[in-house]
Motif scaffolding. Structure first.
Motif, short mmCIF file in Angstrom:
data_model
loop_
_atom_site.label_atom_id
_atom_site.label_comp_id
_atom_site.label_asym_id
_atom_site.label_seq_id
_atom_site.Cartn_x
_atom_site.Cartn_y
_atom_site.Cartn_z
N ALA A 18 -7.18 100.70 19.03
CA ALA A 18 -6.19 101.68 19.53
C ALA A 18 -5.11 101.63 19.24
O ALA A 18 -4.10 102.61 19.10
N ALA A 19 -4.48 100.35 18.88
CA ALA A 19 -3.17 99.98 18.63
C ALA A 19 -2.98 100.53 17.21
O ALA A 19 -1.70 100.77 16.71
N ALA A 20 -4.01 100.45 16.22
CA ALA A 20 -3.81 100.62 14.94
C ALA A 20 -3.49 102.42 14.73
O ALA A 20 -4.03 103.13 15.40
N PRO A 21 -2.37 102.63 13.93
CA PRO A 21 -2.25 104.01 13.85
C PRO A 21 -3.29 104.82 12.84
O PRO A 21 -2.95 105.96 12.63
N THR A 22 -4.06 104.16 12.07
CA THR A 22 -4.94 104.71 11.09
C THR A 22 -6.51 104.70 11.76
O THR A 22 -6.87 104.04 12.68
N LYS A 23 -7.18 105.55 10.92
CA LYS A 23 -8.75 105.56 11.34
C LYS A 23 -9.16 104.05 10.99
O LYS A 23 -8.59 103.45 10.28
N ALA A 24 -10.25 103.51 11.70
CA ALA A 24 -10.54 102.31 11.42
C ALA A 24 -11.04 102.08 10.12
O ALA A 24 -11.54 102.93 9.39
N ALA A 25 -10.27 101.24 9.45
CA ALA A 25 -10.39 100.96 8.00
C ALA A 25 -11.83 100.65 7.67
O ALA A 25 -12.63 100.07 8.42
N PRO A 26 -12.49 101.23 6.64
CA PRO A 26 -14.03 101.11 6.30
C PRO A 26 -14.29 99.45 6.16
O PRO A 26 -15.41 98.98 6.55
N ALA A 27 -13.30 98.75 5.62
CA ALA A 27 -13.80 97.29 5.16
C ALA A 27 -13.45 96.59 6.43
O ALA A 27 -12.64 96.88 7.43
N PRO A 28 -14.29 95.41 6.60
CA PRO A 28 -13.73 94.37 7.87
C PRO A 28 -12.33 93.90 7.49
O PRO A 28 -11.86 93.66 6.67
N PRO A 29 -11.57 94.04 8.92
CA PRO A 29 -10.26 93.70 8.42
C PRO A 29 -10.04 92.18 8.27
O PRO A 29 -10.60 91.28 8.82
N LEU A 30 -9.00 92.04 7.44
CA LEU A 30 -8.71 90.44 7.05
C LEU A 30 -7.72 90.09 8.06
O LEU A 30 -7.36 88.93 8.43
N LEU A 31 -6.66 90.91 8.40
CA LEU A 31 -5.55 90.70 9.51
C LEU A 31 -5.13 91.97 10.01
O LEU A 31 -5.18 92.92 9.65
N PHE A 41 16.39 90.51 14.35
CA PHE A 41 17.35 89.48 13.55
C PHE A 41 18.37 89.11 14.66
O PHE A 41 18.84 89.86 15.44
N PRO A 42 18.95 87.65 14.51
CA PRO A 42 19.90 87.28 15.32
C PRO A 42 21.02 88.10 15.39
O PRO A 42 21.81 88.30 16.44
N ASN A 43 21.44 89.02 14.35
CA ASN A 43 22.58 89.76 14.43
C ASN A 43 22.28 91.06 15.49
O ASN A 43 23.29 92.05 15.39
N GLY A 44 21.27 91.37 15.84
CA GLY A 44 20.97 92.21 16.65
C GLY A 44 20.19 93.41 16.06
O GLY A 44 19.73 94.42 16.67
N THR A 45 20.10 93.40 14.85
CA THR A 45 19.21 94.17 14.02
C THR A 45 17.67 94.32 14.48
O THR A 45 17.21 93.45 14.30
N MET A 46 17.23 95.50 14.77
CA MET A 46 15.83 95.54 15.10
C MET A 46 15.18 96.16 13.82
O MET A 46 15.23 97.32 13.73
N ALA A 47 14.70 95.08 13.07
CA ALA A 47 13.90 95.67 11.87
C ALA A 47 12.60 96.26 11.84
O ALA A 47 12.29 97.22 11.19
N LEU A 48 11.85 95.77 13.08
CA LEU A 48 10.42 96.29 13.29
C LEU A 48 10.29 96.59 14.85
O LEU A 48 10.73 95.51 15.46
N ASP A 49 9.84 97.71 15.15
CA ASP A 49 9.54 98.00 16.53
C ASP A 49 7.93 98.25 16.69
O ASP A 49 7.35 99.26 16.38
N ALA A 50 7.39 97.44 17.50
CA ALA A 50 5.99 97.57 17.83
C ALA A 50 5.25 97.87 16.72
O ALA A 50 4.26 98.87 16.87
N LEU A 51 5.05 97.19 15.69
CA LEU A 51 4.25 97.57 14.42
C LEU A 51 2.82 97.36 14.63
O LEU A 51 2.44 96.05 14.91
N SER A 52 1.97 98.14 14.51
CA SER A 52 0.73 97.73 14.46
C SER A 52 -0.28 98.39 13.29
O SER A 52 -0.09 99.45 12.83
N LEU A 53 -0.75 97.51 12.75
CA LEU A 53 -1.18 97.63 11.42
C LEU A 53 -2.55 96.92 10.91
O LEU A 53 -2.50 95.59 11.40
N ALA A 54 -3.63 97.57 10.49
CA ALA A 54 -4.71 96.50 10.17
C ALA A 54 -4.96 96.71 8.59
O ALA A 54 -4.81 97.72 8.21
N ILE A 55 -4.96 95.42 8.04
CA ILE A 55 -5.41 95.37 6.43
C ILE A 55 -6.81 94.98 6.48
O ILE A 55 -7.18 93.91 6.65
N GLY A 56 -7.50 95.83 5.66
CA GLY A 56 -9.02 95.48 5.50
C GLY A 56 -9.26 94.63 4.31
O GLY A 56 -8.49 94.48 3.48
#
Lengths: 267, 263
Positions: A4-17, A26-41
């Motif tokens: 559910a967290a992944a933004p894509t349709k389930a990848a056809p290949a089994p996920p690697l990560l 980052f320590p200077n307060g910059t938010m580089a990524l906000d709750a990123l969900s991603l599966a790599i098949g």
């Protein structure tokens, strides 16, 4: 486990990560990524596409383990963090050691694992041949052109026979002709090995030409806005660049990118 | 600047120097300047030959001290730089002393050292002190100047901190270190000479600078000039040798050792 967290349709290949709601501040307060969900098949060629500041390089460094997430998890499906060893990284600059020959640069990862020169030599020469530089083993980086340096850098990444290759805008600094040629050669390498590639770029055309899936990201804070499958069969000849289906996809991505950017940037 | 052809590059400075010496010789002869005011170049040359046994022995003494001082500075400077590279805390605590040693004029330290140690040791310590700082400071900078992405790559490939140091940081620091060594070599000679002069006024020593002080007392001005020439030649030789070593080590890869681009 649901996807559910992944933004894509389930990848056809089994996920690697999977990246599960990964944030990085980052320590200077910059938010580089906000709750990123991603599966790599497994075996996928995923491009992370977006303007500067969208956190795509940060995502790559998180996957590589070069930096740690502030929140969220990175879950590996192969034998856990042994994946650490089966992973290679290519930077935007060739990042070669100027005091070492092409051969010694490519041998470096093997040397760090304690492999001896005679033992490593066949693998090093094979990697150099694979990137089209069979005769440049003895050359120093300053004697090579920008494109050749990048090839050495790719050979160094391949020599460890990684299952996952992470590339951070590797061709951004090269001229277009060289970039097109390297695109072709990279696809050939991708197809000849059982390799997963995550490729960061800000070029729509490059991302469509190379990948099986394009993940569009937007900045402030970095997040995924959409993911688009590229249903074009490999091998992909140079003629594809003038193909109608290819161009439709490029337009589609261009629009996705614009709608993602518009509301925040023009208010 | 326009480039001179190869032959001219050697010939032109040589002709200029010959003209200068000739003018000097003429001046001394025509104005009949006595040798205890200004000796002529030919007289200095003759003194150099006649006093060679004495001067050469003194030269060897000074050279050995210089090289010993440089060797100690090399070991100490590189050693401390490696410590600094490993720990910012150590650097924070120790760096002020390195700076103090560097900024305090060596000529003012030498008389003090003579109270505590022999004149030979004083000379050696002075040579060491002045050669030490450029090597330390350059090597520290070099060890810090390592490409961040290369460091990340080494981490990615599981390199130990010793592998990072040996295969990456020390090689990246090499050009910086060699530049520091080149400066240190010249300074080591200066440090030795300054200390010898301080020790010489205290009535001891066997080096070239001591011979200069001694010749001055005896109003042997030609010998002062001859010893001075030897010191200059020694300085040039040290610089040339260190530059040669630097060139050999860097010529394949570092910009500083490459031929200037052809126009």
């Amino acid at each position: 486990m649901t996807d559910a967290a992944a933004p894509t349709k389930a990848a056809p290949a089994p996920p690697l990560l999977r990246l599960e709601r990964v944030s990085k501040t980052f320590p200077n307060g910059t938010m580089a990524l906000d709750a990123l969900s991603l599966a790599i098949g497994q075996g996928e060629f995923v491009s992370l596409l977006g303007p500067s500041g969208c956190g795509k390089s940060t995502a790559l460094r998180l996957i590589a383990g070069l930096i740690a997430p502030t929140a969220g998890d990175i879950v590996w499906n192969d034998a856990g963090r042994a994946g650490h060893r089966a992973l290679s990284f290519v930077f935007q600059e060739s990042t070669l050691m100027p005091w070492a020959t092409a051969f010694d640069n490519v041998m470096m990862p093997l040397k760090l694992r304690g492999m001896r020169r005679t033992e490593a030599a066949p693998r090093v020469l094979e990697a150099l041949a694979q990137v089209g530089l069979p005769d440049s083993a003895g050359a120093y980086p300053r004697e090579l052109s920008g494109g050749m340096k990048m090839r050495v850098s790719i050979a160094r990444a391949l020599v460890t026979e990684p299952t996952l290759l992470l590339m951070d805008e590797p061709f951004a600094a090269l001229d277009e002709i060289t970039r097109f040629r390297l695109n072709q050669d990279l696809l050939q390498l991708y197809r000849s090995r059982a390799m997963t590639i995550v490729f960061v770029t800000h070029s729509i055309y490059e991302s469509v030409f190379l990948s099986s899936r394009v993940v569009v990201m937007a900045p402030r804070p970095g997040r995924v806005v959409s993911a688009i499958d590229v249903p074009l069969a490999y091998p992909r000849p140079e003629a594809l660049r003038s193909d109608a289906a290819y161009n439709r996809l490029c337009n589609h991505l261009s629009e996705a990118l614009h709608t993602a950017m518009a509301p925040r940037d023009f208010l | 600047m326009s480039r001179l052809p190869a032959l001219g590059r050697i010939l032109l400075p040589a002709i200029f120097m010959a003209a200068l010496l000739m003018a000097w010789e003429m001046l001394v002869r025509l104005a009949a300047i006595p040798p205890y005011v200004l000796p002529s170049p030919t007289l200095i040359g003759a003194t150099l030959i006649n006093d060679w046994p004495l001067l050469s022995r003194a030269l060897v003494v000074t050279l050995i001290t210089t090289l010993e001082g440089l060797a100690l500075a090399l070991v100490g400077g590189v050693g401390l730089a490696l410590l600094f590279a490993r720990s910012r805390t150590i650097e924070w605590v120790l760096y002020p002393y390195a700076v103090i040693l560097q900024v305090t004029p060596i000529i003012a330290i030498a008389p003090l050292l003579l109270i505590y140690t022999s004149s030979e040791t004083t000379v050696l310590i002075c040579a060491w002190i002045v050669a030490f700082f450029p090597i330390l400071s350059n090597t520290t900078t070099g060890l810090r100047a390592t490409d961040r992405n290369l460091l990340a790559l080494f981490t990615l490939y599981g390199a130990s901190s010793w592998q990072v140091l040996w295969h990456l940081r020390m090689r990246a620091a090499l050009p910086y270190f060699l530049a520091g060594l080149r400066i240190g070599g010249g300074l080591s000679l200066i440090g030795a000479v300054v200390a010898e002069i301080a020790a010489g006024s205290a009535g001891a020593g066997g080096g070239l600078a001591y011979r200069i002080v001694e010749a001055q007392y005896r109003l042997n001005i030609p010998r002062m000039f001859a010893a001075l020439i030897l010191l200059a030649v020694a300085g040039i030789a040290i610089f040339a040798v260190l530059s040669g070593i630097s060139h050999l080590l860097l010529r394949r890869w570092h910009e500083s050792a490459l031929a200037p681009p052809e126009r």
